[in-house]
Design a protein around this motif. Sequence first.
Motif, PDB file in Angstrom:
ATOM      1  N   PRO A 159      43.881  76.900 -45.471  1.00 16.12           N
ATOM      2  CA  PRO A 159      44.036  75.821 -44.408  1.00 16.12           C
ATOM      3  C   PRO A 159      43.303  74.660 -44.993  1.00 16.12           C
ATOM      4  O   PRO A 159      42.681  74.781 -46.123  1.00 16.12           O
ATOM      5  N   THR A 160      43.078  73.296 -44.473  1.00 16.22           N
ATOM      6  CA  THR A 160      42.318  72.463 -45.064  1.00 16.22           C
ATOM      7  C   THR A 160      40.918  72.536 -44.998  1.00 16.22           C
ATOM      8  O   THR A 160      40.439  73.428 -44.340  1.00 16.22           O
ATOM      9  N   GLU A 161      40.175  71.924 -45.682  1.00 18.94           N
ATOM     10  CA  GLU A 161      38.757  71.969 -45.769  1.00 18.94           C
ATOM     11  C   GLU A 161      38.051  72.098 -44.503  1.00 18.94           C
ATOM     12  O   GLU A 161      37.169  73.112 -43.978  1.00 18.94           O
ATOM     13  N   ALA A 162      38.527  71.082 -43.339  1.00 13.50           N
ATOM     14  CA  ALA A 162      38.004  71.039 -42.090  1.00 13.50           C
ATOM     15  C   ALA A 162      38.270  72.509 -41.383  1.00 13.50           C
ATOM     16  O   ALA A 162      37.452  72.862 -40.758  1.00 13.50           O
ATOM     17  N   ASP A 163      39.460  72.726 -41.428  1.00 14.27           N
ATOM     18  CA  ASP A 163      39.870  73.998 -40.553  1.00 14.27           C
ATOM     19  C   ASP A 163      39.335  75.236 -41.333  1.00 14.27           C
ATOM     20  O   ASP A 163      38.894  76.167 -40.655  1.00 14.27           O
ATOM     21  N   ILE A 164      38.948  75.406 -42.753  1.00 16.68           N
ATOM     22  CA  ILE A 164      38.049  76.407 -43.038  1.00 16.68           C
ATOM     23  C   ILE A 164      36.715  76.561 -42.381  1.00 16.68           C
ATOM     24  O   ILE A 164      36.459  77.670 -41.933  1.00 16.68           O
ATOM     25  N   ILE A 165      36.259  75.241 -42.402  1.00 14.03           N
ATOM     26  CA  ILE A 165      34.696  75.396 -41.579  1.00 14.03           C
ATOM     27  C   ILE A 165      34.960  75.671 -40.049  1.00 14.03           C
ATOM     28  O   ILE A 165      34.136  76.349 -39.533  1.00 14.03           O
ATOM     29  N   ARG A 166      36.051  75.164 -39.591  1.00 11.92           N
ATOM     30  CA  ARG A 166      36.268  75.396 -38.097  1.00 11.92           C
ATOM     31  C   ARG A 166      36.319  76.939 -37.879  1.00 11.92           C
ATOM     32  O   ARG A 166      36.163  77.485 -36.830  1.00 11.92           O
ATOM     33  N   ARG A 167      37.162  77.436 -38.473  1.00 11.15           N
ATOM     34  CA  ARG A 167      37.668  78.868 -38.407  1.00 11.15           C
ATOM     35  C   ARG A 167      36.465  80.031 -38.725  1.00 11.15           C
ATOM     36  O   ARG A 167      36.540  80.885 -38.216  1.00 11.15           O
ATOM     37  N   HIS A 168      35.792  79.565 -39.844  1.00 14.11           N
ATOM     38  CA  HIS A 168      34.904  80.560 -40.178  1.00 14.11           C
ATOM     39  C   HIS A 168      33.458  80.322 -40.213  1.00 14.11           C
ATOM     40  O   HIS A 168      32.671  81.341 -40.260  1.00 14.11           O
ATOM     41  N   LEU A 169      33.082  79.325 -39.474  1.00 14.26           N
ATOM     42  CA  LEU A 169      31.564  78.927 -39.082  1.00 14.26           C
ATOM     43  C   LEU A 169      31.230  79.765 -37.975  1.00 14.26           C
ATOM     44  O   LEU A 169      31.948  79.609 -37.082  1.00 14.26           O
ATOM     45  N   ALA A 170      30.094  80.429 -38.146  1.00 12.34           N
ATOM     46  CA  ALA A 170      29.717  81.603 -37.063  1.00 12.34           C
ATOM     47  C   ALA A 170      29.170  80.574 -36.003  1.00 12.34           C
ATOM     48  O   ALA A 170      29.339  80.967 -34.753  1.00 12.34           O
TER      49      ALA A 170
END
Length: 222
Positions: free
Chosen positions: A48-59
């Motif tokens: 995924p994009t960098e932003a979506d990595i954060i959105r998906r995996h940030l607790a």
Amino acid sequence: MNVTTILFDFDGTLADTLPICIHAIGDSFLKFDGKTLTGSDVVALFGPTEADIIRRHLANREAAEEAVRHFYDIYTREHDRMVRPDSNIVTMLDRLKERGYRLGIVTGKGRDALDISLDRLGMAHYFDTTVSGDEMKRPKPDPEGVLTAMNALGATADGTVFVGDSEADMRAGKGAGVFTIGAHWLANVQTHTFDTTPDLYVTHTEQLLAQLDRWAGRGGAE
């Protein structure tokens, strides 16, 4: 082969941006989750994009958009310090444009981050089309991005080459039916060994140029 179109991955292929991606994503998780990620941890999340990595995996879900802004702040602020143009890449792109090839980028990178890097590195003018992760429904290793770029350029599979540094790139190129080149010519790459064997493996830009010359009848037999 009658090659008219050359498509490239971006991070680890056209620019040594993996360190800043890892740094900016890792700092976002540390700041908003209190979680320390290694470089390998971050690379394992790529797709995924960098932003979506954060959105998906940030607790800490409530802080996700603030963490995304933090990522872009670091990416922009630290870019010139952490990323330098590679003279071999620049020379290669100059020569490809001089020879009339149509050039494109297919990357899982988000559009904003891609545009920041292309602007800061002075590379945008080389490319006839760019497909970012934001423009794909299915990121690499799905071939969607490669096929999208080919369609934008009116390219055929037998006239297209895709160059990348990762296993996902190899699978995307093969899935699109194009000649797929594994390139490990920068200091930092996503995949050090390929499970999917590339059609050609190169460790220097001159090797790609030499292969294109052979196909064009400028450097001997195929």
